[in-house]
Design a protein around this motif. Structure first.
Motif, PDB file in Angstrom:
ATOM      1  N   THR A   1      25.239 -36.270  55.570  1.00 55.59           N
ATOM      2  CA  THR A   1      26.177 -35.716  54.621  1.00 55.59           C
ATOM      3  C   THR A   1      26.385 -37.125  53.859  1.00 55.59           C
TER       4      THR A   1
ATOM      5  N   GLU B   1      32.973 -34.758  44.965  1.00 55.71           N
ATOM      6  CA  GLU B   1      31.995 -34.075  45.888  1.00 55.71           C
ATOM      7  C   GLU B   1      32.538 -33.110  46.615  1.00 55.71           C
ATOM      8  N   LYS B   2      33.890 -33.290  47.125  1.00 54.80           N
ATOM      9  CA  LYS B   2      34.540 -32.275  47.910  1.00 54.80           C
ATOM     10  C   LYS B   2      35.102 -31.092  46.737  1.00 54.80           C
TER      11      LYS B   2
ATOM     12  N   GLU C   1      32.247 -28.820  46.327  1.00 51.14           N
ATOM     13  CA  GLU C   1      32.000 -28.055  47.251  1.00 51.14           C
ATOM     14  C   GLU C   1      33.196 -26.736  47.332  1.00 51.14           C
ATOM     15  N   LYS C   2      34.326 -27.198  47.346  1.00 52.31           N
ATOM     16  CA  LYS C   2      35.250 -26.207  47.333  1.00 52.31           C
ATOM     17  C   LYS C   2      35.279 -25.417  46.150  1.00 52.31           C
TER      18      LYS C   2
ATOM     19  N   GLU D   1      32.976 -24.470  44.395  1.00 47.73           N
ATOM     20  CA  GLU D   1      31.723 -23.288  44.967  1.00 47.73           C
ATOM     21  C   GLU D   1      32.108 -22.120  45.883  1.00 47.73           C
TER      22      GLU D   1
END
Length: 317
Positions: A21, A231-232, A235-236, A238
Motif C-alpha cells: 500500500t 490518499e485517505k 478512498e473514503k 469513493e
C-alpha cells in the motif's frame, strides 16, 4: 478470535499489505515500465516491418517511435483526476480555470504538473524504443538531407547514397561489411539518444523534486502527513459516494415501484459540490489539507440541501 498459532501469519500478511500500500506508486511505475518494455518488444517483433524505401522509411519509423508515445501521453491526460477537476465546466464558466488573478499561477502550476505526470509513460516508451534502435534505424536511414547522407557515406562506394535506405533490411547492394558498419552506427546513435533522454529525464526529475521541496511551505513530516491524508480522503470519498448513491437509488426505485412519495434525503447542494471540486491551494494562515476540509470547517457554509439533484443536472446540461 484467531488461534494464537495464526497470529504471526496474519501479522506478516498485514505487514506485506501495508508495504504494498505504501509503495503502490513505485509499484505502479514498475508495472508501467514492464508493460512498456513488453509492448515495445511486441511492436518490434510482430508488427514493425521497415519498408526500406527512401520515401517511406522516415514516416514509417517516426510513426512507430512517436505514435505510441502520443497515445500514452493522451491516456495519461485522460486518467488525470486533477485535470478534470480543473477543466470540468470551464466552457460554461471560464472563470473556473482562474477564479482570481492570484490563483492563475496555481492553475498554471497544476496544468504543468498534470502534463509532467502524463509524460512519464511516453518517456519510458521513447527510452526503451531508442535503446532497442529498430525504429530509429528505419527512420534515419530514410533521410534525404544531403549533408547527413554524405556523412554516413563518407569514404564508401558511390552506391551508398542510393542504398542507405535498404540498410535496416540488410538488402543493400553494398558490401556486407559496409552494411553491417552502417547498421551499427545507426544502432549506436539510437542508444546514445536513448541514454541522453534517460539521463536528462532523471536529472530534471531530481531538480524538480528538490525545487518543489525547497519551496514547500510545510515541513517534511507535515508534507508526508498531507500526502497520506489526501490518499485517505480519496478512498473514503469513493466509499461514501458508493454508499450514498446506493441509498439514493434504493429510495428512488422504492418510491417508483411502490408508487409512494419519496422520503426526505439529505443531499449536498450544487454550490457545495462546486466548492469541494476546486483545486486546493495551501495557505500558511489555514490549517486545511483539502478543499473538502476547508468547506466543512467554514462556519458560513450553506447547509441548504439539494432537493432535486436530477433536475439541477438537467438544467446544467
Amino acid at each position: 478470535m484467531l488461534p494464537s498459532a495464526l497470529k504471526p501469519t496474519m501479522d506478516s500478511l498485514d505487514a506485506v499489505l501495508r508495504f504494498f500500500t505504501n509503495q503502490k506508486t513505485k509499484i505502479g511505475y514498475g508495472i508501467m515500465a514492464i508493460a512498456t518494455i513488453g509492448g515495445e518488444r511486441i511492436f518490434s517483433l510482430l508488427s514493425f516491418q521497415c519498408p526500406c524505401n527512401v520515401k517511406q522509411n522516415m514516416v514509417y519509423g517516426l510513426t512507430y517511435l512517436l505514435g505510441p508515445a502520443l497515445v500514452l501521453f493522451t491516456v495519461g491526460l485522460f486518467l488525470s483526476t486533477r485535470l478534470w477537476r480543473l477543466y470540468t465546466g470551464c466552457c460554461l464558466n471560464p472563470r473556473k480555470l482562474c477564479p482570481h488573478r492570484a490563483n492563475c499561477l496555481s492553475c498554471a502550476t497544476v496544468l504543468f504538473n498534470v502534463a509532467v505526470g502524463a509524460l512519464v509513460a511516453p518517456i519510458m516508451w521513447l527510452s526503451i524504443a531508442l535503446l532497442n534502435g529498430t525504429f530509429y534505424e528505419c527512420a534515419v536511414s530514410g533521410l534525404e538531407e544531403k549533408a547527413i547522407v554524405d556523412w554516413f557515406c563518407k569514404n564508401r562506394t558511390s552506391t551508398c547514397k542510393d542504398e542507405l535506405a535498404k540498410v535496416p533490411c540488410q538488402t543493400s547492394n553494398m558490401s556486407p561489411s559496409d552494411t553491417k558498419e552502417l547498421l551499427l552506427i545507426l544502432h549506436a546513435q539510437s542508444q546514445i539518444i536513448g541514454w541522453i533522454l534517460i539521463m536528462s529525464s532523471a536529472l530534471a526529475a531530481l531538480i524538480g523534486t528538490c525545487y518543489k521541496n525547497c519551496r514547500s511551505q510545510v515541513s517534511y513530516l507535515q508534507l508526508t502527513f498531507w500526502k497520506v491524508y489526501k490518499e485517505k480522503e480519496k478512498e473514503k470519498f469513493e466509499a461514501y459516494a458508493d454508499e450514498y448513491a446506493t441509498r439514493l437509488a434504493d429510495r428512488n426505485l422504492k418510491s417508483f415501484f411502490e408508487n409512494k412519495d419519496v422520503e426526505a434525503f439529505p443531499f449536498p447542494n450544487h454550490k457545495a459540490w462546486e466548492q469541494i471540486s476546486t483545486i486546493y491551494t495551501f495557505k500558511r494562515g489555514e490549517q486545511y489539507y483539502s478543499t473538502l476540509q476547508r468547506y466543512v470547517e467554514n462556519p458560513n457554509r450553506d447547509y441548504t440541501p439539494e432537493k432535486m439533484p436530477l433536475e439541477m443536472e438537467h438544467t446544467l446540461e
